[in-house]
Scaffold this motif. Structure first.
Motif, mmCIF file in Angstrom:
data_model
loop_
_atom_site.group_PDB
_atom_site.id
_atom_site.type_symbol
_atom_site.label_atom_id
_atom_site.label_comp_id
_atom_site.label_asym_id
_atom_site.label_seq_id
_atom_site.Cartn_x
_atom_site.Cartn_y
_atom_site.Cartn_z
ATOM 1 N N LEU A 73 12.959 11.477 -33.372
ATOM 2 C CA LEU A 73 11.507 11.623 -33.432
ATOM 3 C C LEU A 73 11.196 13.080 -33.139
ATOM 4 N N MET A 74 10.405 13.706 -34.013
ATOM 5 C CA MET A 74 10.117 15.126 -33.880
ATOM 6 C C MET A 74 8.646 15.398 -34.157
ATOM 7 N N PHE A 75 8.129 16.465 -33.556
ATOM 8 C CA PHE A 75 6.798 16.963 -33.867
ATOM 9 C C PHE A 75 6.867 18.258 -34.672
ATOM 10 N N ASP A 76 8.005 18.934 -34.586
ATOM 11 C CA ASP A 76 8.223 20.157 -35.344
ATOM 12 C C ASP A 76 9.724 20.287 -35.568
ATOM 13 N N LEU A 77 10.142 21.380 -36.200
ATOM 14 C CA LEU A 77 11.557 21.547 -36.522
ATOM 15 C C LEU A 77 12.373 22.118 -35.373
ATOM 16 N N LYS A 78 11.717 22.403 -34.244
ATOM 17 C CA LYS A 78 12.418 23.037 -33.128
ATOM 18 C C LYS A 78 12.808 22.066 -32.029
ATOM 19 N N THR A 79 12.047 20.999 -31.831
ATOM 20 C CA THR A 79 12.220 20.169 -30.647
ATOM 21 C C THR A 79 12.387 18.702 -31.018
ATOM 22 N N VAL A 80 13.455 18.096 -30.495
ATOM 23 C CA VAL A 80 13.671 16.658 -30.660
ATOM 24 C C VAL A 80 13.013 15.944 -29.487
ATOM 25 N N GLN A 81 12.071 15.055 -29.771
ATOM 26 C CA GLN A 81 11.387 14.307 -28.720
ATOM 27 C C GLN A 81 12.198 13.103 -28.264
ATOM 28 N N TYR A 107 5.229 15.428 -22.431
ATOM 29 C CA TYR A 107 5.201 16.676 -23.181
ATOM 30 C C TYR A 107 4.962 16.392 -24.654
ATOM 31 N N GLY A 108 4.067 17.143 -25.243
ATOM 32 C CA GLY A 108 3.795 17.063 -26.668
ATOM 33 C C GLY A 108 4.008 18.410 -27.318
ATOM 34 N N PRO A 109 3.540 18.570 -28.547
ATOM 35 C CA PRO A 109 3.745 19.841 -29.243
ATOM 36 C C PRO A 109 3.131 21.035 -28.528
ATOM 37 N N ASN A 110 2.108 20.799 -27.706
ATOM 38 C CA ASN A 110 1.436 21.895 -26.994
ATOM 39 C C ASN A 110 1.780 21.920 -25.509
ATOM 40 N N GLY A 111 2.885 21.283 -25.141
ATOM 41 C CA GLY A 111 3.305 21.293 -23.745
ATOM 42 C C GLY A 111 2.754 20.107 -22.975
ATOM 43 N N MET A 112 2.717 20.247 -21.648
ATOM 44 C CA MET A 112 2.255 19.184 -20.760
ATOM 45 C C MET A 112 0.732 19.214 -20.682
ATOM 46 N N PRO A 113 0.062 18.096 -20.981
ATOM 47 C CA PRO A 113 -1.401 18.080 -20.825
ATOM 48 C C PRO A 113 -1.786 18.370 -19.378
ATOM 49 N N GLU A 114 -2.682 19.311 -19.185
ATOM 50 C CA GLU A 114 -3.039 19.714 -17.826
ATOM 51 C C GLU A 114 -3.587 18.538 -17.027
ATOM 52 N N ARG A 115 -4.256 17.635 -17.692
ATOM 53 C CA ARG A 115 -4.803 16.471 -16.991
ATOM 54 C C ARG A 115 -3.707 15.639 -16.325
ATOM 55 N N LEU A 116 -2.522 15.604 -16.938
ATOM 56 C CA LEU A 116 -1.412 14.818 -16.416
ATOM 57 C C LEU A 116 -0.505 15.653 -15.519
ATOM 58 N N ALA A 117 -0.966 16.823 -15.141
ATOM 59 C CA ALA A 117 -0.188 17.670 -14.238
ATOM 60 C C ALA A 117 -1.057 18.207 -13.113
ATOM 61 N N SER A 118 -2.238 17.613 -12.919
ATOM 62 C CA SER A 118 -3.158 18.091 -11.897
ATOM 63 C C SER A 118 -2.838 17.470 -10.543
ATOM 64 N N GLN A 119 -3.363 18.073 -9.491
ATOM 65 C CA GLN A 119 -3.201 17.503 -8.157
ATOM 66 C C GLN A 119 -3.824 16.107 -8.091
ATOM 67 N N THR A 120 -4.974 15.956 -8.711
ATOM 68 C CA THR A 120 -5.648 14.656 -8.720
ATOM 69 C C THR A 120 -4.776 13.593 -9.378
ATOM 70 N N PHE A 121 -4.138 13.945 -10.483
ATOM 71 C CA PHE A 121 -3.291 12.974 -11.174
ATOM 72 C C PHE A 121 -2.104 12.561 -10.319
ATOM 73 N N PHE A 122 -1.439 13.528 -9.686
ATOM 74 C CA PHE A 122 -0.277 13.176 -8.857
ATOM 75 C C PHE A 122 -0.695 12.381 -7.623
#
Length: 267
Positions: A30-38, A143-158
């Motif tokens: 499964l891939m989103f681009d030619l560089k990274t295998v998800q 992680y998606g094509p644009n990295g980690m969504p900030e919402r899922l990496a916030s202090q509130t989320f953790f």
């Protein structure tokens, strides 16, 4: 020289921004681009974990007594969901995946239809606070094509992650070691879990897997090694190697396995 039709087709798919499946004969990716295998699956052994980072995320079986209720944010090709469904046969698994396109590809990756596996098309940041029953384990692979969504990496989320775990629950987060925000993310997790965190590497990748214990206490190394011996026969993942990685991290005051990037001041 003209491009082969297969490469041209693959290139065209990669430019849509949508997930796509790359058939490599014995394996599907499964891939989103030619560089990274998800995600990657061996067609003959669809329940096995091919990518090193997914194997490193299985350390939770060494960090708690029993695992019955598993929550996941991020389905990908379903590698972790399938492994847990197969090798932890008493577990109930709930998955939030934000992309309907990713969920639509699940049949190609042999993700089972099972009453023990529930997949919701939802933003993990909305889905997690609404869960009523606490989890034994939360696996975050967002992680998606644009990295980690900030919402899922916030202090509130953790903070929410900790609240949604049982008292002996374990949070497992896949992070990129090359992400310049790694230090900040790791420190946020340490804050939410009162310092009871470990971070280990993964085979053949720059991924960093962070473990956080809702109890606020790290296990004794002797208990870790005992569980390795007791549980290795029930898993296809090399738990002895995972135990060694976790043991090395346990010996460090910052919880980072030697060789991983350390947190900078002010992160």
């Amino acid at each position: 020289m003209s491009q082969s039709p297969s490469f041209a087709s693959l290139l065209a798919e990669s430019e849509t921004g949508q997930p796509f499946v790359y058939d490599e004969g014995d394996e599907l990716s499964l891939m989103f681009d030619l560089k990274t295998v998800q995600s990657r699956m061996n067609k003959q052994h669809p329940n096995e974990l091919i990518l090193g980072y997914t194997r490193s995320m299985l350390g939770f079986v060494l960090l708690q007594e029993d695992t019955h209720h598993i929550g996941m944010i991020g389905l990908g090709g379903g590698s972790l969901a399938k492994y847990c469904h197969h090798y932890l046969p008493t577990s109930q698994i709930a998955v939030a995946e934000i992309s309907a396109a990713v969920i639509a590809l699940a049949p190609q990756f042999a993700v089972p239809h099972s009453p023990r596996l529930q997949i919701s098309c939802a933003d993990g940041g909305d889905w997690l606070p609404e869960r009523h029953a606490p989890f034994d384990v939360l696996l975050i692979d967002a992680y998606g094509p644009n990295g980690m969504p900030e919402r899922l990496a916030s202090q509130t989320f953790f903070d929410t992650c900790r609240r949604q775990l049982r008292p002996d629950g374990v949070l497992v987060v896949n992070l990129w070691g090359s992400d310049p925000r790694f230090d900040s993310y790791y420190q946020r997790i340490r804050t939410s879990f009162h310092g009871a965190t470990l971070a280990i590497g993964a085979d053949h990748s720059a991924n960093r897997i962070v473990y956080a214990l809702a109890s606020g206490r790290l296990p004794a190394n002797r208990l870790l090694q005992s569980r390795c011996r007791e549980r290795s026969a029930a898993h296809s993942v090399d738990l002895a190697k995972l135990g060694q990685r976790l043991s090395r991290a346990l010996q460090r005051h910052d919880g980072l396995e030697p060789g991983l990037p350390g947190p900078r001041e002010g992160a």
